[in-house]
Write a protein that holds these residues in place. Sequence first.
Motif, PDB file in Angstrom:
ATOM      1  N   ARG A  48      11.929  -0.420 -19.714  1.00  0.00           N
ATOM      2  CA  ARG A  48      13.349  -0.786 -19.739  1.00  0.00           C
ATOM      3  C   ARG A  48      14.246   0.439 -19.881  1.00  0.00           C
ATOM      4  NH1 ARG A  48      11.639  -4.887 -23.489  1.00  0.00           N
ATOM      5  NH2 ARG A  48      12.539  -3.650 -25.167  1.00  0.00           N
ATOM      6  N   THR A  68      16.109   4.535 -16.751  1.00  0.00           N
ATOM      7  CA  THR A  68      17.276   4.258 -15.910  1.00  0.00           C
ATOM      8  C   THR A  68      17.757   5.471 -15.137  1.00  0.00           C
ATOM      9  OG1 THR A  68      18.715   4.690 -17.807  1.00  0.00           O
ATOM     10  CG2 THR A  68      18.040   2.401 -17.425  1.00  0.00           C
ATOM     11  N   ALA A 105       9.398  -9.807 -14.446  1.00  0.00           N
ATOM     12  CA  ALA A 105      10.619  -9.308 -13.810  1.00  0.00           C
ATOM     13  C   ALA A 105      10.333  -8.024 -13.042  1.00  0.00           C
ATOM     14  CB  ALA A 105      11.689  -9.068 -14.871  1.00  0.00           C
ATOM     15  N   GLY A 106       9.486  -7.165 -13.625  1.00  0.00           N
ATOM     16  CA  GLY A 106       9.106  -5.945 -12.928  1.00  0.00           C
ATOM     17  C   GLY A 106       8.335  -6.225 -11.661  1.00  0.00           C
ATOM     18  N   GLN A 125       8.647  -8.771  -9.679  1.00  0.00           N
ATOM     19  CA  GLN A 125       9.582  -9.196  -8.636  1.00  0.00           C
ATOM     20  C   GLN A 125      10.384  -8.019  -8.084  1.00  0.00           C
ATOM     21  OE1 GLN A 125      11.989 -12.287 -10.318  1.00  0.00           O
ATOM     22  NE2 GLN A 125      10.327 -13.791 -10.367  1.00  0.00           N
ATOM     23  N   LYS A 126      10.698  -7.072  -8.951  1.00  0.00           N
ATOM     24  CA  LYS A 126      11.517  -5.929  -8.533  1.00  0.00           C
ATOM     25  C   LYS A 126      10.713  -4.900  -7.750  1.00  0.00           C
ATOM     26  CE  LYS A 126      14.402  -2.252 -10.525  1.00  0.00           C
ATOM     27  NZ  LYS A 126      14.942  -1.681 -11.790  1.00  0.00           N
ATOM     28  N   TRP A 127       9.461  -4.655  -8.191  1.00  0.00           N
ATOM     29  CA  TRP A 127       8.691  -3.553  -7.600  1.00  0.00           C
ATOM     30  C   TRP A 127       7.740  -4.023  -6.506  1.00  0.00           C
ATOM     31  CZ3 TRP A 127       7.109  -2.728 -13.299  1.00  0.00           C
ATOM     32  CH2 TRP A 127       8.173  -2.154 -14.011  1.00  0.00           C
ATOM     33  N   ASP A 128       7.327  -5.251  -6.489  1.00  0.00           N
ATOM     34  CA  ASP A 128       6.260  -5.835  -5.680  1.00  0.00           C
ATOM     35  C   ASP A 128       4.920  -5.204  -6.050  1.00  0.00           C
ATOM     36  OD1 ASP A 128       5.750  -3.491  -4.060  1.00  0.00           O
ATOM     37  OD2 ASP A 128       7.354  -4.065  -2.692  1.00  0.00           O
ATOM     38  N   SER A 154       4.084  -1.711  -8.303  1.00  0.00           N
ATOM     39  CA  SER A 154       3.387  -1.861  -9.589  1.00  0.00           C
ATOM     40  C   SER A 154       2.115  -1.023  -9.614  1.00  0.00           C
ATOM     41  CB  SER A 154       3.053  -3.338  -9.831  1.00  0.00           C
ATOM     42  OG  SER A 154       4.223  -4.124  -9.875  1.00  0.00           O
TER      43      SER A 154
END
Length: 424
Positions: A263, A266, A380-381, A383-386, A390
Amino acid sequence: MPDVFADLVGQDEAVAELRRAAGAAAAVLRAGAADRAPALVAAGPASEAASEAGDTEPGVLDPSTGMTHAWIFTGPPGSGRSVAARAFAAALQCTYGTGCGECPGCHTTMGGTNADVRMVVPEGLSIGVGEMRALVLRAASTPSGGRWQVVVIEDADRLTEAAGNALLKAIEEPPPRTVFLLCAPSTHPDDISVTIRSRCRVVPLRQPPAAAVAEVLVRRDGIAPDVAQWAAAAAQGHVGRARRLARDPEARKRREAVLAVPRRLTGVGAAFDAASALIEAAEAEAEASVSEADATERAALETALGAGGTGRGAAGAMRGAAGQLKELEKRQKSRATRAQRDALDRALVDLAGFYRDALTMALRAPVDPVHTDTAALAGAGAQKWDAEGSLRRLEAVLACRAAIEANVKPRIAVEAMMLALWKG
């Protein structure tokens, strides 16, 4: 008291093999007088071929079915390599040859006080040739208890090349009543030399299932079942780490800080800040774990050298002690470095578990998450990274562990990892 193999979790096949070997060793002692016990033979290809051909000499143990003089216990961290070696050593010293856990041989071995069992537990980054030569010399002595002289070397992958050669000579020409038990992650040449491996019998251990670890925590440590199940899953089958997570609030806080890293990534600055925080946390944990022992050792050495004395020669004795104090500081520094790397590696294992969860969720694999308390964040990661993103992040964490093991500066390796995690 349970038998000596009770703490070896989820290793039924290995336990059965070790019990058979201990029984064969006991049979040798019963077959002849103590001073005429047959020598053990190496477990190399030649001896195995001889066994298959039926040419094993009378009175000599057949390593394909019974006992041999050198063993290697392999397996992932937490599988119980050192636990298995110590338990086997106790079974060899057992009065009944079964590892009953009740006789003096079992009690003294498991308690670390048996005069015929020598444990080598490296505190620094390596095991030097001087220490190994001294150990081999002592191992050549006759067992005081009349059974076996056992040498257990934890983390045998830390043997220097010279130390490995010294050990190899002893394994090639072993004393008739000496048994060597080595612990290493694998039989890869990076962990143990091929020449040593060829003269040992290998006992492969597996990562124990989380359910088995949880059962041990409940039965042996009195931990609540729900806490034990969570800790066993979070520790990924590592019994020691699971117990620490279940019982130590500070360990849980450190784990939470590590799992908050994804998290925090950034930007470039945040990546370097996260790297600094991880390194500083490992340093603090290492300092806390070794500071008390360091102070006790130094005080004991100074007292032995005459510190605080008021006699005529006291001051002169302390002036001449500088070399010994310097050598102690060198050993303590090496131990602190090892403790720091171990603490950092535990954090990296937790972080790898998080990205593993993200990968399995991206692939919709039917497996349980390692970290149930961060499953939503891992989802959530995913979905964001595929799946590909990952996997790249997981590989970055594993590459960091490999780099530190190869003596790359931990700060450099962790900073590179954090940047790779941010970039994806």
